[in-house]
Design a protein around this motif. Structure first.
Motif, PDB file in Angstrom:
ATOM      1  N   GLN A   1       0.837  -1.189   0.000  1.00  0.00           N
ATOM      2  CA  GLN A   1       0.000   0.000   0.000  1.00  0.00           C
ATOM      3  C   GLN A   1       0.877   1.246   0.000  1.00  0.00           C
ATOM      4  O   GLN A   1       1.952   1.263   0.587  1.00  0.00           O
ATOM      5  N   VAL A   2       0.411   2.258  -0.674  1.00  0.00           N
ATOM      6  CA  VAL A   2       1.104   3.543  -0.674  1.00  0.00           C
ATOM      7  C   VAL A   2       0.057   4.646  -0.648  1.00  0.00           C
ATOM      8  O   VAL A   2      -0.988   4.530  -1.292  1.00  0.00           O
ATOM      9  N   GLN A   3       0.328   5.656   0.115  1.00  0.00           N
ATOM     10  CA  GLN A   3      -0.547   6.828   0.173  1.00  0.00           C
ATOM     11  C   GLN A   3       0.169   7.990  -0.504  1.00  0.00           C
ATOM     12  O   GLN A   3       1.380   8.161  -0.334  1.00  0.00           O
ATOM     13  N   LEU A   4      -0.580   8.781  -1.247  1.00  0.00           N
ATOM     14  CA  LEU A   4      -0.005   9.859  -2.044  1.00  0.00           C
ATOM     15  C   LEU A   4      -0.672  11.186  -1.703  1.00  0.00           C
ATOM     16  O   LEU A   4      -1.903  11.257  -1.613  1.00  0.00           O
ATOM     17  N   VAL A   5       0.148  12.219  -1.544  1.00  0.00           N
ATOM     18  CA  VAL A   5      -0.367  13.556  -1.258  1.00  0.00           C
ATOM     19  C   VAL A   5       0.300  14.555  -2.197  1.00  0.00           C
ATOM     20  O   VAL A   5       1.524  14.718  -2.166  1.00  0.00           O
ATOM     21  N   GLU A   6      -0.532  15.206  -3.024  1.00  0.00           N
ATOM     22  CA  GLU A   6      -0.026  16.203  -3.965  1.00  0.00           C
ATOM     23  C   GLU A   6      -0.045  17.594  -3.352  1.00  0.00           C
ATOM     24  O   GLU A   6      -0.851  17.882  -2.465  1.00  0.00           O
ATOM     25  N   SER A   7       0.813  18.445  -3.881  1.00  0.00           N
ATOM     26  CA  SER A   7       0.811  19.862  -3.502  1.00  0.00           C
ATOM     27  C   SER A   7       1.432  20.660  -4.636  1.00  0.00           C
ATOM     28  O   SER A   7       2.009  20.073  -5.573  1.00  0.00           O
ATOM     29  N   GLY A   8       1.292  21.972  -4.549  1.00  0.00           N
ATOM     30  CA  GLY A   8       1.947  22.836  -5.517  1.00  0.00           C
ATOM     31  C   GLY A   8       1.035  23.455  -6.559  1.00  0.00           C
ATOM     32  O   GLY A   8       1.494  24.268  -7.371  1.00  0.00           O
ATOM     33  N   GLY A   9      -0.221  23.069  -6.567  1.00  0.00           N
ATOM     34  CA  GLY A   9      -1.139  23.679  -7.521  1.00  0.00           C
ATOM     35  C   GLY A   9      -1.442  25.123  -7.162  1.00  0.00           C
ATOM     36  O   GLY A   9      -1.044  25.618  -6.106  1.00  0.00           O
ATOM     37  N   GLY A  10      -2.136  25.793  -8.070  1.00  0.00           N
ATOM     38  CA  GLY A  10      -2.500  27.180  -7.816  1.00  0.00           C
ATOM     39  C   GLY A  10      -2.938  27.882  -9.070  1.00  0.00           C
ATOM     40  O   GLY A  10      -3.198  27.243 -10.098  1.00  0.00           O
ATOM     41  N   LEU A  11      -3.018  29.199  -8.974  1.00  0.00           N
ATOM     42  CA  LEU A  11      -3.412  30.052 -10.094  1.00  0.00           C
ATOM     43  C   LEU A  11      -2.170  30.717 -10.666  1.00  0.00           C
ATOM     44  O   LEU A  11      -1.360  31.296  -9.924  1.00  0.00           O
ATOM     45  N   VAL A  12      -2.019  30.636 -11.980  1.00  0.00           N
ATOM     46  CA  VAL A  12      -0.854  31.219 -12.636  1.00  0.00           C
ATOM     47  C   VAL A  12      -1.297  31.812 -13.966  1.00  0.00           C
ATOM     48  O   VAL A  12      -2.260  31.333 -14.580  1.00  0.00           O
ATOM     49  N   GLN A  13      -0.602  32.836 -14.404  1.00  0.00           N
ATOM     50  CA  GLN A  13      -0.904  33.428 -15.701  1.00  0.00           C
ATOM     51  C   GLN A  13      -0.301  32.591 -16.825  1.00  0.00           C
ATOM     52  O   GLN A  13       0.694  31.871 -16.624  1.00  0.00           O
ATOM     53  N   ALA A  14      -0.881  32.695 -17.987  1.00  0.00           N
ATOM     54  CA  ALA A  14      -0.363  32.002 -19.162  1.00  0.00           C
ATOM     55  C   ALA A  14       1.106  32.375 -19.361  1.00  0.00           C
ATOM     56  O   ALA A  14       1.486  33.539 -19.222  1.00  0.00           O
ATOM     57  N   GLY A  15       1.902  31.357 -19.673  1.00  0.00           N
ATOM     58  CA  GLY A  15       3.341  31.555 -19.826  1.00  0.00           C
ATOM     59  C   GLY A  15       4.126  31.308 -18.564  1.00  0.00           C
ATOM     60  O   GLY A  15       5.364  31.245 -18.599  1.00  0.00           O
ATOM     61  N   GLY A  16       3.432  31.171 -17.446  1.00  0.00           N
ATOM     62  CA  GLY A  16       4.082  30.967 -16.166  1.00  0.00           C
ATOM     63  C   GLY A  16       4.426  29.515 -15.898  1.00  0.00           C
ATOM     64  O   GLY A  16       4.241  28.638 -16.756  1.00  0.00           O
ATOM     65  N   SER A  17       4.927  29.272 -14.682  1.00  0.00           N
ATOM     66  CA  SER A  17       5.382  27.944 -14.295  1.00  0.00           C
ATOM     67  C   SER A  17       4.830  27.554 -12.928  1.00  0.00           C
ATOM     68  O   SER A  17       4.550  28.421 -12.090  1.00  0.00           O
ATOM     69  N   LEU A  18       4.708  26.267 -12.728  1.00  0.00           N
ATOM     70  CA  LEU A  18       4.378  25.686 -11.427  1.00  0.00           C
ATOM     71  C   LEU A  18       5.150  24.383 -11.292  1.00  0.00           C
ATOM     72  O   LEU A  18       5.450  23.722 -12.296  1.00  0.00           O
ATOM     73  N   ARG A  19       5.443  24.008 -10.056  1.00  0.00           N
ATOM     74  CA  ARG A  19       6.008  22.690  -9.796  1.00  0.00           C
ATOM     75  C   ARG A  19       5.111  21.949  -8.827  1.00  0.00           C
ATOM     76  O   ARG A  19       4.890  22.408  -7.702  1.00  0.00           O
ATOM     77  N   LEU A  20       4.609  20.826  -9.286  1.00  0.00           N
ATOM     78  CA  LEU A  20       3.793  19.963  -8.440  1.00  0.00           C
ATOM     79  C   LEU A  20       4.683  18.932  -7.747  1.00  0.00           C
ATOM     80  O   LEU A  20       5.666  18.460  -8.322  1.00  0.00           O
ATOM     81  N   SER A  21       4.311  18.602  -6.528  1.00  0.00           N
ATOM     82  CA  SER A  21       5.013  17.566  -5.773  1.00  0.00           C
ATOM     83  C   SER A  21       4.016  16.513  -5.323  1.00  0.00           C
ATOM     84  O   SER A  21       2.844  16.822  -5.066  1.00  0.00           O
ATOM     85  N   CYS A  22       4.497  15.308  -5.203  1.00  0.00           N
ATOM     86  CA  CYS A  22       3.674  14.203  -4.709  1.00  0.00           C
ATOM     87  C   CYS A  22       4.536  13.395  -3.752  1.00  0.00           C
ATOM     88  O   CYS A  22       5.537  12.799  -4.170  1.00  0.00           O
ATOM     89  N   VAL A  23       4.148  13.414  -2.493  1.00  0.00           N
ATOM     90  CA  VAL A  23       4.890  12.687  -1.471  1.00  0.00           C
ATOM     91  C   VAL A  23       4.187  11.373  -1.174  1.00  0.00           C
ATOM     92  O   VAL A  23       2.968  11.351  -0.945  1.00  0.00           O
ATOM     93  N   ALA A  24       4.951  10.311  -1.173  1.00  0.00           N
ATOM     94  CA  ALA A  24       4.404   8.982  -0.906  1.00  0.00           C
ATOM     95  C   ALA A  24       4.748   8.526   0.504  1.00  0.00           C
ATOM     96  O   ALA A  24       5.834   8.818   1.008  1.00  0.00           O
ATOM     97  N   SER A  25       3.841   7.834   1.105  1.00  0.00           N
ATOM     98  CA  SER A  25       4.115   7.183   2.375  1.00  0.00           C
ATOM     99  C   SER A  25       3.807   5.703   2.215  1.00  0.00           C
ATOM    100  O   SER A  25       3.022   5.312   1.361  1.00  0.00           O
ATOM    101  N   GLY A  26       4.445   4.911   3.043  1.00  0.00           N
ATOM    102  CA  GLY A  26       4.308   3.478   2.883  1.00  0.00           C
ATOM    103  C   GLY A  26       5.645   2.890   2.485  1.00  0.00           C
ATOM    104  O   GLY A  26       6.658   3.580   2.413  1.00  0.00           O
ATOM    105  N   ARG A  27       5.620   1.636   2.175  1.00  0.00           N
ATOM    106  CA  ARG A  27       6.860   0.931   1.947  1.00  0.00           C
ATOM    107  C   ARG A  27       7.196   0.832   0.463  1.00  0.00           C
ATOM    108  O   ARG A  27       6.336   0.945  -0.387  1.00  0.00           O
ATOM    109  N   ALA A  28       8.479   0.654   0.212  1.00  0.00           N
ATOM    110  CA  ALA A  28       8.953   0.255  -1.108  1.00  0.00           C
ATOM    111  C   ALA A  28       8.558   1.224  -2.222  1.00  0.00           C
ATOM    112  O   ALA A  28       8.062   0.795  -3.269  1.00  0.00           O
ATOM    113  N   PHE A  29       8.808   2.498  -2.018  1.00  0.00           N
ATOM    114  CA  PHE A  29       8.498   3.491  -3.044  1.00  0.00           C
ATOM    115  C   PHE A  29       9.200   3.157  -4.344  1.00  0.00           C
ATOM    116  O   PHE A  29       8.662   3.385  -5.438  1.00  0.00           O
TER     117      PHE A  29
END
Length: 124
Positions: A1-29
């Motif tokens: 089993q693995v649990q996943l939590v995303e972050s990093g979303g938001g509002l950005v203007q066209a041409g801009g950048s974002l970085r999303l992250s996903c942290v996993a918990s549990g064994r054997a990633f």
């Protein structure tokens, strides 16, 4: 089993950048290949990018090639999606997903584990 939590979303203007992250918990990633999917209102969820367990292989939706980069840090149990030159068509809820095994798959049903999603909104 693995649990996943995303972050990093938001509002950005066209041409801009974002970085999303996903942290996993549990064994054997490192036993999991990882994927990012997205779903815009009224559309089906689609594959955006995927990365093999080692990070040596990555695959992308054609429309994001050259703009998005997927990467992973196995020591931190984290997968990232760097998104550059964003446009309004990239607006969606972005989901992180994990599947046991070495190879990346583009099919939703291949991924048994999902995060809750993070909203990305790109304004024109």
């Amino acid at each position: 089993q693995v649990q996943l939590v995303e972050s990093g979303g938001g509002l950005v203007q066209a041409g801009g950048s974002l970085r999303l992250s996903c942290v996993a918990s549990g064994r054997a990633f490192t036993s999991y290949s990882m994927g990012w999917f997205r779903q815009a209102p009224g559309t089906e969820r689609e594959f955006v990018a995927g990365i093999s367990w080692s990070g040596s292989s990555a695959y992308y939706l054609d429309s994001v090639k050259g703009r998005f980069t997927i990467s992973r840090d196995n020591a931190k149990k984290t997968v990232y999606l760097q998104m550059n030159i964003l446009n309004p068509e990239d607006t969606a809820v972005y989901y992180c997903a994990a599947r046991p095994g070495t190879f990346v798959k583009r099919i939703i049903n291949e991924y048994p584990f999902w995060g809750q999603g993070t909203q990305v909104t790109v304004s024109s």
